[in-house]
Design an enzyme around this catalytic site. Structure first.
Site, PDB file in Angstrom:
ATOM      1  N   TYR A 143     -27.567  89.252 -80.521  1.00  0.00           N
ATOM      2  CA  TYR A 143     -28.050  90.242 -81.352  1.00  0.00           C
ATOM      3  C   TYR A 143     -29.584  90.238 -81.981  1.00  0.00           C
ATOM      4  CZ  TYR A 143     -23.463  92.039 -81.884  1.00  0.00           C
ATOM      5  OH  TYR A 143     -22.102  92.697 -81.783  1.00  0.00           O
ATOM      6  N   LYS A 192     -17.644  78.782 -78.599  1.00  0.00           N
ATOM      7  CA  LYS A 192     -17.190  78.508 -77.354  1.00  0.00           C
ATOM      8  C   LYS A 192     -18.117  77.307 -77.070  1.00  0.00           C
ATOM      9  CE  LYS A 192     -15.231  79.647 -73.322  1.00  0.00           C
ATOM     10  NZ  LYS A 192     -13.962  79.552 -73.333  1.00  0.00           N
ATOM     11  N   ASP A 246     -11.707  82.153 -77.290  1.00  0.00           N
ATOM     12  CA  ASP A 246     -10.586  82.733 -76.433  1.00  0.00           C
ATOM     13  C   ASP A 246      -9.103  82.383 -77.074  1.00  0.00           C
ATOM     14  OD1 ASP A 246     -11.583  79.928 -75.763  1.00  0.00           O
ATOM     15  OD2 ASP A 246     -11.211  80.010 -73.813  1.00  0.00           O
ATOM     16  N   ASP A 260     -18.201  90.178 -84.564  1.00  0.00           N
ATOM     17  CA  ASP A 260     -17.988  91.558 -84.359  1.00  0.00           C
ATOM     18  C   ASP A 260     -16.617  91.717 -83.617  1.00  0.00           C
ATOM     19  OD1 ASP A 260     -18.822  94.035 -84.170  1.00  0.00           O
ATOM     20  OD2 ASP A 260     -20.067  93.998 -82.351  1.00  0.00           O
TER      21      ASP A 260
END
Ligand code: NAD
Length: 359
Positions: free
Chosen positions: A124, A191, A224, A248
């Site tokens: 972002y 991640k 995930d 988000d």
């Protein structure tokens, strides 16, 4: 005491749902002086920008704002006003509680978790290189020269930026929130197995910060796996802290676990200023139809009352909303049991005000 609060109605369903929230907030008996400020596509002609300085000035002065959603054009057009507002006011923490209210049709009962999303960094930051531009080609050349890898020349590039400072303050915020609200566990999301220098940094810092809070359990999950765990057993989570994009996505997922965006409030918080807004967007297809659920903004208003130290009013308003949900008659289509059509936005406000008056 009268509270000066900036009111940003937003666009799409924003004006309807914020008006409903304003009415119920006033019905708590707490006194507000609202400073109405407009932002978004509708003001570009007048001010030459979707985020006029007067909006920022008002929020900086009042230190508290209640905001409706603002539409961002998809794929082209101006950049998100919502993202710009968070950045310009340094609202680095986005707090999104997801809690099941009895009576809301949902997949689970007894979910009560909070997503703490980093609000300024990650993808972002808005640093992008358009396909084929000299800057994009230069960056592609640099990655080849520094043996980072070969990027196809027809690529568009968006930077993912995660700093130690930004990570430290959001994880600290999550732990402080856990302490303040009697929460037991913080789960950090990343991640980091793939993105070693951005998410890896976030995770390393999260582990360091956790050492300073021995009374709060800490764990980490890859994003995930986290999505699967949330769907399978959301009750195992308490406070979830995540970089911007994962935060988000996970906050919409968590809203879905407790009955949808119509009951998912939020707050954007910095050291000086706080802007309260629902997780949902402007839902353009329902704009102007008196159809959207105002409870997410109302519950954001409950968070605002708590932030202002008006605990009693916050408790009464949350109970009034919960009671309207349990009754099941004056709720909008999205949380109406038996998929009946539901009442309008303003009728929900009437019903909540009636509950407040009845005590
Ligand atoms: P959305 O949240 O507007 O809508 C997603 C789905 O939820 C739609 O089916 C919608 O009808 C429904 N929904 C949303 N709010 C609801 C409510 N209060 N009551 C009942 N149903 C509701 O998300 P989107 O469609 O992806 O985005 C629409 C626009 O909103 C985009 O321009 C996006 O950029 C913007 N957006 C703004 C914010 C913000 O202002 N903070 C947040 C998210 C999206």
């Amino acid at each position: 005491m009268v509270y000066n609060v900036t009111l940003i109605p937003g666009d799409g369903i924003g004006p309807e749902v914020t008006e409903a929230a304003r009415r119920v907030l006033e019905a708590t008996g707490v006194a507000f002086r609202w400073d109405m400020e407009k932002a978004g596509a509708d003001v570009i002609d007048k001010y030459g920008t979707p985020l006029p300085d007067s909006v920022l000035g008002s929020v900086r002065k009042n230190k508290v704002a209640l905001k409706g959603p603002i539409t961002t054009p998809v794929g082209s057009g101006f950049r998100s006003v919502n993202v710009a507002l968070r950045k310009k006011l340094d609202l680095y923490a986005c707090v999104r509680p997801c809690k099941t209210y009895p009576g809301v049709p949902s997949l689970y009962k007894d979910v009560d978790l909070v997503v703490v999303r980093e609000n300024e960094e990650d993808l972002y930051v808005g640093i992008e290189f358009e396909r084929g531009t000299p800057e994009a080609l230069k960056l592609i050349q640099l990655t080849a020269e520094t043996k980072r890898g070969n990027i196809s020349e027809d690529s568009g590039i968006s930077l993912k930026v995660i700093s130690e400072t930004g990570s430290r303050r959001i994880v600290r915020f999550a732990f402080e929130y856990a302490c303040a609200y009697g929460r037991k566990k913080v789960t950090a999301i990343s991640k980091a197995n793939i993105l070693k220098f951005s998410d890896g940094l976030f995770l390393r810092v999260a582990r360091e910060v956790a050492l300073g809070y021995p009374g709060i359990e800490f764990e980490d999950r890859l994003v995930d796996n986290m999505t699967m765990q949330l769907v399978k057993n959301p009750r195992q989570f308490d406070v979830i802290v995540a970089p911007n994009l994962y935060g988000d996505i996970l906050s919409d997922l968590c809203a879905g676990l407790v009955g949808g965006l119509g009951v998912a409030p939020g707050a954007n918080v910095g050291d000086e200023v706080a802007v309260f807004e629902p997780t949902h967007g402007s839902a353009p297809k329902y704009s102007g139809q008196n159809k959207a659920n105002p409870m997410a903004v109302m519950l954001s208003g409950v968070m605002m009352l708590r932030h202002l130290g008006e605990e009693d009013a916050a408790g009464r308003l949350e109970k009034a909303i919960a009671d309207v949900i349990v009754d099941g008659k004056n709720v909008t289509y999205d949380i109406m049991p038996d998929s009946a059509s539901g009442v309008g936005t303003s009728q929900v406000a009437d019903a909540v005000i009636e509950k407040l008056a009845a005590g």
